[in-house]
Structure formats: structure tokens, C-alpha cells
Design a protein around this motif. Sequence first.
Motif, PDB file in Angstrom:
ATOM      1  N   MET A 264      67.831  19.737  38.158  1.00 45.79           N
ATOM      2  CA  MET A 264      67.977  20.114  36.754  1.00 45.79           C
ATOM      3  C   MET A 264      68.572  21.515  36.624  1.00 45.79           C
ATOM      4  O   MET A 264      69.482  21.749  35.816  1.00 45.79           O
ATOM      5  CB  MET A 264      66.612  20.066  36.056  1.00 45.79           C
ATOM      6  N   LEU A 265      68.086  22.449  37.423  1.00 36.73           N
ATOM      7  CA  LEU A 265      68.574  23.828  37.372  1.00 36.73           C
ATOM      8  C   LEU A 265      70.009  23.921  37.864  1.00 36.73           C
ATOM      9  O   LEU A 265      70.825  24.655  37.290  1.00 36.73           O
ATOM     10  CB  LEU A 265      67.656  24.735  38.197  1.00 36.73           C
ATOM     11  N   GLU A 266      70.321  23.192  38.913  1.00 36.40           N
ATOM     12  CA  GLU A 266      71.704  23.179  39.413  1.00 36.40           C
ATOM     13  C   GLU A 266      72.661  22.660  38.350  1.00 36.40           C
ATOM     14  O   GLU A 266      73.736  23.233  38.127  1.00 36.40           O
ATOM     15  CB  GLU A 266      71.796  22.320  40.669  1.00 36.40           C
ATOM     16  N   ASN A 267      72.278  21.566  37.708  1.00 34.55           N
ATOM     17  CA  ASN A 267      73.133  20.985  36.661  1.00 34.55           C
ATOM     18  C   ASN A 267      73.286  21.903  35.457  1.00 34.55           C
ATOM     19  O   ASN A 267      74.254  21.783  34.686  1.00 34.55           O
ATOM     20  CB  ASN A 267      72.565  19.638  36.213  1.00 34.55           C
ATOM     21  N   SER A 268      72.323  22.820  35.280  1.00 31.94           N
ATOM     22  CA  SER A 268      72.373  23.755  34.156  1.00 31.94           C
ATOM     23  C   SER A 268      73.058  25.069  34.524  1.00 31.94           C
ATOM     24  O   SER A 268      73.113  25.997  33.712  1.00 31.94           O
ATOM     25  CB  SER A 268      70.945  24.049  33.670  1.00 31.94           C
ATOM     26  N   GLY A 269      73.557  25.155  35.761  1.00 32.22           N
ATOM     27  CA  GLY A 269      74.245  26.363  36.194  1.00 32.22           C
ATOM     28  C   GLY A 269      73.335  27.480  36.638  1.00 32.22           C
ATOM     29  O   GLY A 269      73.779  28.634  36.776  1.00 32.22           O
ATOM     30  N   MET A 270      72.062  27.162  36.868  1.00 30.96           N
ATOM     31  CA  MET A 270      71.114  28.184  37.318  1.00 30.96           C
ATOM     32  C   MET A 270      71.214  28.349  38.832  1.00 30.96           C
ATOM     33  O   MET A 270      70.323  27.981  39.606  1.00 30.96           O
ATOM     34  CB  MET A 270      69.690  27.802  36.909  1.00 30.96           C
ATOM     35  N   ILE A 271      72.324  28.911  39.262  1.00 36.68           N
ATOM     36  CA  ILE A 271      72.604  29.152  40.675  1.00 36.68           C
ATOM     37  C   ILE A 271      72.854  30.645  40.843  1.00 36.68           C
ATOM     38  O   ILE A 271      73.576  31.248  40.045  1.00 36.68           O
ATOM     39  CB  ILE A 271      73.843  28.368  41.155  1.00 36.68           C
ATOM     40  N   ARG A 272      72.258  31.220  41.887  1.00 41.00           N
ATOM     41  CA  ARG A 272      72.439  32.655  42.098  1.00 41.00           C
ATOM     42  C   ARG A 272      72.564  32.962  43.584  1.00 41.00           C
ATOM     43  O   ARG A 272      72.005  32.261  44.423  1.00 41.00           O
ATOM     44  CB  ARG A 272      71.260  33.437  41.504  1.00 41.00           C
ATOM     45  N   GLU A 273      73.273  34.024  43.859  1.00 44.70           N
ATOM     46  CA  GLU A 273      73.435  34.483  45.240  1.00 44.70           C
ATOM     47  C   GLU A 273      72.167  35.188  45.692  1.00 44.70           C
ATOM     48  O   GLU A 273      71.681  36.096  45.009  1.00 44.70           O
ATOM     49  CB  GLU A 273      74.637  35.429  45.321  1.00 44.70           C
ATOM     50  N   ASN A 274      71.627  34.779  46.848  1.00 44.33           N
ATOM     51  CA  ASN A 274      70.430  35.446  47.354  1.00 44.33           C
ATOM     52  C   ASN A 274      70.810  36.645  48.210  1.00 44.33           C
ATOM     53  O   ASN A 274      71.990  37.012  48.298  1.00 44.33           O
ATOM     54  CB  ASN A 274      69.534  34.456  48.117  1.00 44.33           C
ATOM     55  N   TYR A 275      69.832  37.249  48.865  1.00 44.14           N
ATOM     56  CA  TYR A 275      70.078  38.499  49.598  1.00 44.14           C
ATOM     57  C   TYR A 275      71.011  38.293  50.793  1.00 44.14           C
ATOM     58  O   TYR A 275      71.604  39.237  51.300  1.00 44.14           O
ATOM     59  CB  TYR A 275      68.747  39.112  50.059  1.00 44.14           C
ATOM     60  N   ARG A 276      71.172  37.027  51.238  1.00 38.59           N
ATOM     61  CA  ARG A 276      72.056  36.728  52.360  1.00 38.59           C
ATOM     62  C   ARG A 276      73.444  36.276  51.905  1.00 38.59           C
ATOM     63  O   ARG A 276      74.303  35.983  52.721  1.00 38.59           O
ATOM     64  CB  ARG A 276      71.435  35.630  53.234  1.00 38.59           C
ATOM     65  N   GLY A 277      73.611  36.171  50.597  1.00 38.32           N
ATOM     66  CA  GLY A 277      74.894  35.741  50.074  1.00 38.32           C
ATOM     67  C   GLY A 277      75.021  34.247  49.847  1.00 38.32           C
ATOM     68  O   GLY A 277      76.093  33.767  49.470  1.00 38.32           O
ATOM     69  N   ASP A 278      73.950  33.501  50.075  1.00 43.15           N
ATOM     70  CA  ASP A 278      73.970  32.047  49.834  1.00 43.15           C
ATOM     71  C   ASP A 278      73.728  31.765  48.356  1.00 43.15           C
ATOM     72  O   ASP A 278      72.916  32.430  47.710  1.00 43.15           O
ATOM     73  CB  ASP A 278      72.889  31.353  50.667  1.00 43.15           C
ATOM     74  N   MET A 279      74.403  30.751  47.847  1.00 46.60           N
ATOM     75  CA  MET A 279      74.225  30.337  46.452  1.00 46.60           C
ATOM     76  C   MET A 279      73.157  29.244  46.400  1.00 46.60           C
ATOM     77  O   MET A 279      73.351  28.151  46.958  1.00 46.60           O
ATOM     78  CB  MET A 279      75.541  29.822  45.871  1.00 46.60           C
ATOM     79  N   ILE A 280      72.032  29.542  45.766  1.00 47.02           N
ATOM     80  CA  ILE A 280      70.913  28.591  45.712  1.00 47.02           C
ATOM     81  C   ILE A 280      70.334  28.547  44.295  1.00 47.02           C
ATOM     82  O   ILE A 280      70.526  29.475  43.506  1.00 47.02           O
ATOM     83  CB  ILE A 280      69.798  28.981  46.719  1.00 47.02           C
ATOM     84  N   PRO A 281      69.627  27.460  43.957  1.00 51.06           N
ATOM     85  CA  PRO A 281      69.026  27.367  42.620  1.00 51.06           C
ATOM     86  C   PRO A 281      67.995  28.465  42.392  1.00 51.06           C
ATOM     87  O   PRO A 281      67.245  28.828  43.297  1.00 51.06           O
ATOM     88  CB  PRO A 281      68.354  25.987  42.622  1.00 51.06           C
ATOM     89  N   VAL A 282      67.940  28.998  41.187  1.00 51.64           N
ATOM     90  CA  VAL A 282      66.968  30.031  40.828  1.00 51.64           C
ATOM     91  C   VAL A 282      66.122  29.529  39.660  1.00 51.64           C
ATOM     92  O   VAL A 282      66.596  28.780  38.816  1.00 51.64           O
ATOM     93  CB  VAL A 282      67.673  31.357  40.456  1.00 51.64           C
ATOM     94  N   GLY A 283      64.855  29.942  39.671  1.00 50.37           N
ATOM     95  CA  GLY A 283      63.944  29.521  38.609  1.00 50.37           C
ATOM     96  C   GLY A 283      63.037  28.385  39.023  1.00 50.37           C
ATOM     97  O   GLY A 283      62.394  27.754  38.182  1.00 50.37           O
ATOM     98  N   LEU A 284      62.972  28.113  40.351  1.00 48.08           N
ATOM     99  CA  LEU A 284      62.161  26.982  40.834  1.00 48.08           C
ATOM    100  C   LEU A 284      60.667  27.212  40.653  1.00 48.08           C
ATOM    101  O   LEU A 284      59.875  26.306  40.894  1.00 48.08           O
ATOM    102  CB  LEU A 284      62.465  26.714  42.306  1.00 48.08           C
ATOM    103  N   GLY A 285      60.292  28.407  40.192  1.00 52.31           N
ATOM    104  CA  GLY A 285      58.889  28.642  39.877  1.00 52.31           C
ATOM    105  C   GLY A 285      58.382  27.717  38.789  1.00 52.31           C
ATOM    106  O   GLY A 285      57.163  27.561  38.610  1.00 52.31           O
ATOM    107  N   LEU A 286      59.296  27.067  38.077  1.00 48.35           N
ATOM    108  CA  LEU A 286      58.905  26.076  37.074  1.00 48.35           C
ATOM    109  C   LEU A 286      58.098  24.938  37.690  1.00 48.35           C
ATOM    110  O   LEU A 286      57.331  24.267  36.992  1.00 48.35           O
ATOM    111  CB  LEU A 286      60.147  25.504  36.388  1.00 48.35           C
ATOM    112  N   VAL A 287      58.239  24.720  39.009  1.00 47.96           N
ATOM    113  CA  VAL A 287      57.517  23.610  39.644  1.00 47.96           C
ATOM    114  C   VAL A 287      56.011  23.852  39.687  1.00 47.96           C
ATOM    115  O   VAL A 287      55.246  22.915  39.948  1.00 47.96           O
ATOM    116  CB  VAL A 287      58.029  23.345  41.085  1.00 47.96           C
ATOM    117  N   PHE A 288      55.576  25.091  39.429  1.00 43.60           N
ATOM    118  CA  PHE A 288      54.137  25.358  39.412  1.00 43.60           C
ATOM    119  C   PHE A 288      53.462  24.771  38.172  1.00 43.60           C
ATOM    120  O   PHE A 288      52.256  24.527  38.184  1.00 43.60           O
ATOM    121  CB  PHE A 288      53.868  26.869  39.448  1.00 43.60           C
TER     122      PHE A 288
END
Length: 276
Positions: free
Chosen positions: A28-52
Motif C-alpha cells: 500500500m505504501l509503495e503504491n502511494s509513493g511512500m518510498i525513501r532512501e535509507n542511510y545506505r542509499g537503498d530505496m525502501i518503503p517508509v511508514g511501516l510502523g502502521l503495522v503495529f
Amino acid sequence: MYTYFMTIMLFCIGIAITLLSIPMISKMLENSGMIRENYRGDMIPVGLGLVFIPSLVINSIILIYSNIVPEKIIMIYMLLFASIAMSFVGIIDDSLGNRGVTGLIGHFKALFKGSLTTGAFKALLGGFVGLTLAVTLSKSIPNIIVATLVVALSTNMMNLFDLRPGRAIKAYVILAIIIFLASAKFNREVMMLIVPAVLAYFYFDLRALTMMGDAGSNVLGVSIGVFIVSSFDLPVQLVSLVLLVAIHVLTEKFSLTKIIENNKFLNYVDKLGRGL
């Protein structure tokens, strides 16, 4: 009534629901464009804390249904309200946040100049959430002040730790174990509303497959605050407050990552499992 069966059941349900939620919310986050570069430069979904949140809600329903004592039900609603409120403001910061302003002091400096940042909004809401919980638990002004500060600073503390994969959750687990061992029986059941979800998500955070973002770190922090103010009396809360203030003062002056890297034991614990 407290039973080991209830604790185990909530734990298992929390793990199962979270593992089912992770791929769906991640997509869902990927489809909504919620992708961010992490400290290593990889692009990964952000906001997965919603799973709690899903397991927290379902486990809360189960625990509320099995209890008739108003004080216990209020404690459940406190955690539910605080976690959902802080996850809400966290996902706002994850999606709209201005990274040009950093640090708690930086956000409030901007606020005093008439510019409301998402970070300041998050801090203000955290303070009001803490105040709501504090006045629910006590009508004593000193108790209210201390409890409010403990909840607000606990919430922000986990944001300070959430700079490397797995770091915030490791800190959370250590604190949760200490609180669990020192808490009353029912308080342990309340902890099972959220702790299993954190453990189920741990692998994904540690391996930097996703970022929980403020939507997750806020929940970690505010839940620790709720556990402290609902489980312990004023002296313990005061000790907690002193430690929280010390951590915030230290991290305003020095880099927490550098402090950890310069200590062999802390650096070992911090990197443990990250390279697997």
C-alpha cells in the motif's frame, strides 16, 4: 482475571496479525509513493510502523471483552488512544515532513518564528497526549506534570534511536523487558497488546527491508511512556524523567550514532544481526 493463557494468546495473535499485515501495508505504501532512501542509499518503503496498529486494535478488543473492571479497561483505552494518535501524526511527518529542520530545539525555534513544522506538530500533539493520559491517572498537579513529560519525552526518545536498522526496536525490547518484569500482572497483559507486533516486525527493520518511520517510532515511544506512568508511582516516574531529560540533552549536543560507535559494547549490540 489474569492468566498466563491470556498473555500467551495475545502474544500469538499479535505476531500472526502483524506478519499478515506487513506485506499488505508495505505494498500500500509503495503504491502511494511512500518510498525513501535509507542511510545506505537503498530505496525502501517508509511508514511501516502502521503495522503495529491492526494487532493492537484486535488484541484490545479481546482484552476489553474479557475484563469488566473499569480501571483496567481505561488502561487499555489509554494505550489504544495514545498509539493511534501518535502513529497518525507520525505518518504525517513521514509523508510531509521537512527534513531541513532537525532536533526538538530546531523545531520549536521554527515554531517561535511562526513556522509550524511537522516535527513541532508531532511534539505538541505528543505533549497533549501525555497530558490527557496524566489527568486520567491523577488529579495531583505534580503527578500530572511528571507523567505528561515522561510520555512526551519517551515518544521523542525513540525517534532519536531510529537512525539505524533495528536500533530503536532493540532499545524498546530492553526497556519493555525491564518494565514487564517490574509490572503488575494486568499491566503485563496490556503490554501484550503492542509488544508482539514490534517483535514480529523486528526482522524487517533489522534487515533494512522497510522503515517504520515516525509512524512506528512514535508508537514505540508513547507505549513505553504509557507503561511507565500506568505501572509505577511518582518516584519511579521521576527517575525515568531525569534519564529522559539527560538523553535529550546529550543528543542535542552530540551524535547518538557517534556515541554508540565509540563504545565497543554498544556498537556490538547496535550492529548485532544487521549484517545477517
